[in-house]
Motif scaffolding. Structure first.
Motif, PDB file in Angstrom:
ATOM      1  N   THR A  64       6.781  50.434  24.089  1.00 37.55           N
ATOM      2  CA  THR A  64       5.877  51.499  23.668  1.00 37.55           C
ATOM      3  C   THR A  64       4.439  50.978  23.637  1.00 37.55           C
ATOM      4  O   THR A  64       4.201  49.763  23.757  1.00 37.55           O
ATOM      5  N   HIS A  65       3.518  51.904  23.549  1.00 36.08           N
ATOM      6  CA  HIS A  65       2.097  51.590  23.375  1.00 36.08           C
ATOM      7  C   HIS A  65       1.627  52.475  22.223  1.00 36.08           C
ATOM      8  O   HIS A  65       1.111  53.577  22.457  1.00 36.08           O
ATOM      9  N   SER A  66       1.826  52.016  21.004  1.00 39.96           N
ATOM     10  CA  SER A  66       1.653  52.866  19.815  1.00 39.96           C
ATOM     11  C   SER A  66       0.309  53.571  19.760  1.00 39.96           C
ATOM     12  O   SER A  66       0.223  54.766  19.458  1.00 39.96           O
ATOM     13  N   ALA A  67      -0.754  52.839  20.054  1.00 39.02           N
ATOM     14  CA  ALA A  67      -2.098  53.391  19.851  1.00 39.02           C
ATOM     15  C   ALA A  67      -2.394  54.585  20.762  1.00 39.02           C
ATOM     16  O   ALA A  67      -3.352  55.328  20.531  1.00 39.02           O
ATOM     17  N   MET A  68      -1.559  54.780  21.770  1.00 36.26           N
ATOM     18  CA  MET A  68      -1.832  55.871  22.707  1.00 36.26           C
ATOM     19  C   MET A  68      -1.498  57.259  22.152  1.00 36.26           C
ATOM     20  O   MET A  68      -1.574  58.255  22.875  1.00 36.26           O
ATOM     21  N   THR A  69      -1.176  57.339  20.877  1.00 36.98           N
ATOM     22  CA  THR A  69      -1.062  58.668  20.251  1.00 36.98           C
ATOM     23  C   THR A  69      -2.327  59.498  20.497  1.00 36.98           C
ATOM     24  O   THR A  69      -2.256  60.711  20.564  1.00 36.98           O
ATOM     25  N   PHE A  70      -3.479  58.822  20.639  1.00 38.40           N
ATOM     26  CA  PHE A  70      -4.740  59.580  20.808  1.00 38.40           C
ATOM     27  C   PHE A  70      -4.772  60.332  22.138  1.00 38.40           C
ATOM     28  O   PHE A  70      -5.581  61.232  22.319  1.00 38.40           O
ATOM     29  N   LEU A  71      -3.873  59.989  23.045  1.00 38.98           N
ATOM     30  CA  LEU A  71      -3.819  60.705  24.336  1.00 38.98           C
ATOM     31  C   LEU A  71      -2.608  61.637  24.422  1.00 38.98           C
ATOM     32  O   LEU A  71      -2.301  62.165  25.484  1.00 38.98           O
ATOM     33  N   ARG A  72      -1.928  61.841  23.308  1.00 39.02           N
ATOM     34  CA  ARG A  72      -0.785  62.762  23.291  1.00 39.02           C
ATOM     35  C   ARG A  72      -1.250  64.165  23.685  1.00 39.02           C
ATOM     36  O   ARG A  72      -2.188  64.708  23.099  1.00 39.02           O
ATOM     37  N   SER A  73      -0.641  64.712  24.708  1.00 42.47           N
ATOM     38  CA  SER A  73      -0.972  66.053  25.200  1.00 42.47           C
ATOM     39  C   SER A  73      -2.459  66.224  25.532  1.00 42.47           C
ATOM     40  O   SER A  73      -3.000  67.316  25.470  1.00 42.47           O
ATOM     41  N   GLU A  86      -8.401  59.363  36.099  1.00 35.48           N
ATOM     42  CA  GLU A  86      -9.437  60.285  35.638  1.00 35.48           C
ATOM     43  C   GLU A  86      -9.344  60.606  34.152  1.00 35.48           C
ATOM     44  O   GLU A  86     -10.302  61.078  33.556  1.00 35.48           O
ATOM     45  N   LYS A  87      -8.181  60.387  33.569  1.00 34.13           N
ATOM     46  CA  LYS A  87      -8.010  60.782  32.167  1.00 34.13           C
ATOM     47  C   LYS A  87      -7.742  59.591  31.240  1.00 34.13           C
ATOM     48  O   LYS A  87      -8.465  59.383  30.276  1.00 34.13           O
ATOM     49  N   VAL A  88      -6.697  58.819  31.525  1.00 31.91           N
ATOM     50  CA  VAL A  88      -6.299  57.753  30.605  1.00 31.91           C
ATOM     51  C   VAL A  88      -7.332  56.615  30.559  1.00 31.91           C
ATOM     52  O   VAL A  88      -7.833  56.270  29.490  1.00 31.91           O
ATOM     53  N   ASN A 263      13.057  53.696  30.154  1.00 30.74           N
ATOM     54  CA  ASN A 263      12.130  54.655  29.545  1.00 30.74           C
ATOM     55  C   ASN A 263      12.297  56.019  30.201  1.00 30.74           C
ATOM     56  O   ASN A 263      11.392  56.511  30.876  1.00 30.74           O
ATOM     57  N   PRO A 264      13.448  56.645  30.000  1.00 31.29           N
ATOM     58  CA  PRO A 264      13.758  57.842  30.799  1.00 31.29           C
ATOM     59  C   PRO A 264      12.804  59.014  30.590  1.00 31.29           C
ATOM     60  O   PRO A 264      12.506  59.735  31.546  1.00 31.29           O
ATOM     61  N   GLY A 265      12.319  59.225  29.377  1.00 29.30           N
ATOM     62  CA  GLY A 265      11.420  60.356  29.121  1.00 29.30           C
ATOM     63  C   GLY A 265      10.135  60.233  29.915  1.00 29.30           C
ATOM     64  O   GLY A 265       9.705  61.170  30.593  1.00 29.30           O
ATOM     65  N   SER A 266       9.538  59.065  29.844  1.00 29.65           N
ATOM     66  CA  SER A 266       8.296  58.822  30.571  1.00 29.65           C
ATOM     67  C   SER A 266       8.511  58.872  32.079  1.00 29.65           C
ATOM     68  O   SER A 266       7.722  59.464  32.823  1.00 29.65           O
ATOM     69  N   ASN A 267       9.588  58.273  32.534  1.00 30.85           N
ATOM     70  CA  ASN A 267       9.881  58.270  33.976  1.00 30.85           C
ATOM     71  C   ASN A 267      10.115  59.678  34.514  1.00 30.85           C
ATOM     72  O   ASN A 267       9.806  59.967  35.666  1.00 30.85           O
ATOM     73  N   ALA A 268      10.663  60.543  33.666  1.00 30.84           N
ATOM     74  CA  ALA A 268      10.879  61.934  34.088  1.00 30.84           C
ATOM     75  C   ALA A 268       9.553  62.683  34.082  1.00 30.84           C
ATOM     76  O   ALA A 268       9.187  63.313  35.078  1.00 30.84           O
ATOM     77  N   ASP A 292       8.228  54.426  25.771  1.00 31.15           N
ATOM     78  CA  ASP A 292       6.921  54.292  26.402  1.00 31.15           C
ATOM     79  C   ASP A 292       5.888  54.922  25.464  1.00 31.15           C
ATOM     80  O   ASP A 292       6.239  55.419  24.399  1.00 31.15           O
ATOM     81  N   GLY A 293       4.636  54.896  25.826  1.00 30.22           N
ATOM     82  CA  GLY A 293       3.596  55.403  24.919  1.00 30.22           C
ATOM     83  C   GLY A 293       3.535  56.920  24.885  1.00 30.22           C
ATOM     84  O   GLY A 293       4.019  57.594  25.796  1.00 30.22           O
ATOM     85  N   PRO A 294       2.918  57.466  23.828  1.00 32.45           N
ATOM     86  CA  PRO A 294       2.841  58.922  23.676  1.00 32.45           C
ATOM     87  C   PRO A 294       1.896  59.614  24.657  1.00 32.45           C
ATOM     88  O   PRO A 294       1.827  60.842  24.678  1.00 32.45           O
ATOM     89  N   ALA A 295       1.202  58.867  25.495  1.00 32.65           N
ATOM     90  CA  ALA A 295       0.393  59.527  26.529  1.00 32.65           C
ATOM     91  C   ALA A 295       1.284  60.016  27.656  1.00 32.65           C
ATOM     92  O   ALA A 295       0.978  60.984  28.339  1.00 32.65           O
ATOM     93  N   SER A 296       2.399  59.350  27.850  1.00 30.85           N
ATOM     94  CA  SER A 296       3.229  59.681  29.016  1.00 30.85           C
ATOM     95  C   SER A 296       4.572  60.294  28.649  1.00 30.85           C
ATOM     96  O   SER A 296       5.366  60.596  29.521  1.00 30.85           O
ATOM     97  N   ASN A 297       4.833  60.538  27.365  1.00 29.82           N
ATOM     98  CA  ASN A 297       6.214  60.924  26.999  1.00 29.82           C
ATOM     99  C   ASN A 297       6.392  62.349  26.526  1.00 29.82           C
ATOM    100  O   ASN A 297       7.283  63.034  27.080  1.00 29.82           O
ATOM    101  N   ASN A 298       5.712  62.923  25.571  1.00 28.02           N
ATOM    102  CA  ASN A 298       4.627  62.497  24.731  1.00 28.02           C
ATOM    103  C   ASN A 298       5.073  62.221  23.317  1.00 28.02           C
ATOM    104  O   ASN A 298       4.277  62.294  22.397  1.00 28.02           O
ATOM    105  N   CYS A 299       6.356  61.972  23.097  1.00 30.11           N
ATOM    106  CA  CYS A 299       6.751  61.728  21.725  1.00 30.11           C
ATOM    107  C   CYS A 299       7.544  60.445  21.624  1.00 30.11           C
ATOM    108  O   CYS A 299       7.907  59.827  22.624  1.00 30.11           O
TER     109      CYS A 299
END
Lengths: 422, 422
Positions: A64-73, A86-88, A263-268, A292-299
């Motif tokens: 995981t990448h905990s701090a990436m909550t700031f990029l959730r959704s 362009e975003k992350v 990391n199935p959620g992120s990979n999907a 994985d981190g919440p930027a790519s999962n997002n939970c």
């Protein structure tokens, strides 16, 4: 604190997914007893009636990448390269340690709601992530995020020496971001530190087809085989994602006893593909599960990841019997602990660290009861997590957090910081 | 009851996924007002401070078999035919109306925890399913489960006449199990009833490759085209699953304005495949989302289904931008209402039926806040559902049920009944 859990259904994970009933005693940060009720004259700080609910080892979020909550959704439903470039990346460039600390705390809260008692975290700056865990009393295994732009081989070496033994809740494993973000020189540097410490090494590996193709173009071989040739895995370690793996890659994992962290959620969500879990299982490779981190999962939800681990394998193999749910449950607990070097908090056994959770079986998604461990994987949800204990401390109970700071304050701080960098 | 929700974030779904802030007033079973706070001299039975949390229309579970909770985690990780023939069918043969009633109640409880305010249910005996909904004050659209062994065309005709207008919470749509479980004679009978009532017809359709192949062998064409030639869809209707669909099949759906009800969780767990959601969207076909029954899913969780709807589409198309989450949110609400003929409980608007939910945004999986509607699909969870209202009645609030019977009693009854037939 001496805490007695009684009247419980117990999943120790010592003997597969076999269940028993009885009590679990916690003395300070250790499990002191697991078994049938017995007379005692212990002065208990708390005695908790489980009312038949399940007590079991906590889940390990092994990537995981905990701090990436700031990029959730923040930027979803975009093609992968646009999302990243362009975003992350532009948003991450605005981070500092205070922000990483604040955003990591939200992730820790989310882990607790999902029964996750430790995480294997990689991020650009390890210190604030580690500090957030210590302040919340959460357990974190940190790993290096070395790449051509962030961190140096020397820094990784320093971190390894500094953070192992730093705090009972913290450990550190050698790691780098990925083959495609590191020069050959950097990778050779990493391999030499692995040799120096005789230590395992972890990295993102074969997450996308593009990554594998580019490595083939660059070095004439796949990332796994290339890294192995540098001596990277001579002392163990593992790979995050491991979606696009050849037979030779799998042999490298087998030979060195490496762990796959899937990391199935992120990979999907990022359309990267589905990892060949059955193939890994057939070779006896240790498998762990990460959000994985919440930027790519997002939970950060181990229940969703467990369901995805088995159901995506079933889809991939066109076989409803592929990847038994009880095996997935072991991946999310024992497999994670093994990958993360947490030898002392895998099973619910006397002398192990008290990282445990209580699962409410008196919820409609668990009823009527046919098979409790399959329920965990197929119908379990955050809603069922009634208690999460890390290192003998109850950090989450019936929706309330006990992490040293009020949730409202944590949300407010994070939202204010986010507004500033947007 | 007059209930005032104030201080809310409002998603009406009248204008896409646009949000506003303000109040929602409920008078008896109807929404009376949605908008900015305004003076009033109404005598309120309850005034609920939403503290900024989200209020929105409830989710519609557009395909399920509620009573199959009794087979939840009873037989997983088996090949599809073994699961169905050796496990599901022998157990179903032991059911009676009392059992179906008891097992359906558990499903209703689970719907409520997931913010689902109505279900589109198909089962072997409609009466106890309908009675369970009426007793819990839940909304159900029932459909026929006609096949060669259960129910007759005449019974379906009777049900259609009996249950439409029977109770404000209940309606009934014509339906049969599937092409492969019905003789041609039965199917022709169904088509004639559709003509008689000028009514839509629903059935399982093209769930597995085997089903499509067998229809091709039998009739020389796909299930959809075959059924269309019988005049089955002349008055609308739709298909559950719709995984293996040809261009011609999709044209039939387009021509008759049929609804696709996708069931991604069940299709994944049973290794049936992934429905071509983007293709349906491109043709403007109405899409709804269903959980399918708890024997094959094994839970009734619209959050998991929404995540799967978009992420499996992304995997299938190898494109992270496929099937935008905001479209998925509309499928789970508006799309379901349209498929189920619930024209009066789609949006949160004055005069519509008060089927609504409150989503807790002050949970770590929603923080910090970048995009609330994307959060619902990508990181939302049952844990966020704090209130579920059906027809103006609050049936679930902060973990407590208000459905006329205590949860413990419902679980106890169901477990006793299950033990008897095992």
């Amino acid at each position: 604190m001496n805490i007695r859990f009684f009247n419980g259904t117990i999943l120790t994970l010592e003997n597969g997914t076999e269940l028993s009933s009885g009590e679990v005693w916690v003395f300070d940060h250790l499990i002191g007893y697991v078994g049938k009720p017995q007379d005692n004259n212990i002065k208990w700080d708390r005695e908790i009636n489980l009312n038949g609910n399940l007590i079991m080892p906590g889940f390990k979020d092994a990537h995981t990448h905990s701090a990436m909550t700031f990029l959730r959704s923040f930027a979803d439903d975009l093609p992968l390269d646009k999302w990243l470039n362009e975003k992350v990346f532009p948003m991450e460039a605005r981070l500092n340690d205070d922000l990483i600390y604040a955003f990591s705390k939200i992730a820790i809260m989310e882990y607790l709601t999902s029964g996750i008692t430790s995480n294997f975290d990689m991020y650009i700056s390890p210190n604030p992530v580690i500090q957030a865990s210590i302040d919340c009393r959460f357990r974190t295994v940190m790993t290096g995020g070395l790449n051509n732009f962030t961190q140096t081989v020397e820094e990784i070496d320093e971190c390894y020496k500094k953070y192992n033994g730093y705090n009972p809740l913290i450990s550190y494993e050698l790691g780098f971001h990925a083959e495609y973000t590191c020069s050959r020189e950097l990778l050779e540097g990493m391999a030499s530190i692995a040799k120096k410490h005789q230590a395992p090494v972890f990295c993102h590996n074969s997450e996308t087809k593009k990554e594998v193709k580019e490595c083939l173009d660059r070095y004439g071989t796949t990332p796994t085989v290339f890294l192995d040739r540098l001596g990277m895995f001579n002392y163990g370690g593992g790979g995050y994602h491991c979606v696009h793996m050849t037979k030779d890659d799998i042999s490298v994992f087998e030979k060195h006893g490496l762990s796959v962290v899937t990391n199935p959620g992120s990979n999907a969500k990022l359309a990267s593909g589905v990892a060949p879990i059955s193939k890994f299982m057939k070779k006896g490779i240790n498998i762990a599960i990460g959000t994985d981190g919440p930027a790519s999962n997002n939970c950060l939800d181990m229940f969703r990841e467990m369901f995805l681990t088995t159901s995506l394998a079933k889809l991939k193999e066109k076989d409803a019997s592929a990847v038994d749910a009880n095996e997935v449950l072991k991946m999310a607990t024992l497999g994670g602990a093994r990958a993360m070097g947490l030898r002392n908090c895998d099973t619910l056994s006397r002398g192990k660290l008290a990282d445990l959770i209580v699962i409410d079986l008196n919820q409609p998604n668990m009823q009527p009861i046919n098979n409790i461990t399959k329920n965990l994987v197929y119908s379990g949800s955050k809603q069922n997590v009634v208690l999460t204990m890390v290192n003998g401390n109850i950090l989450y109970e019936k929706g309330e957090f006990n992490i040293g700071e009020e949730p409202e304050k944590i949300y407010e701080t994070a939202n204010k910081m986010l507004a500033k960098i947007k």
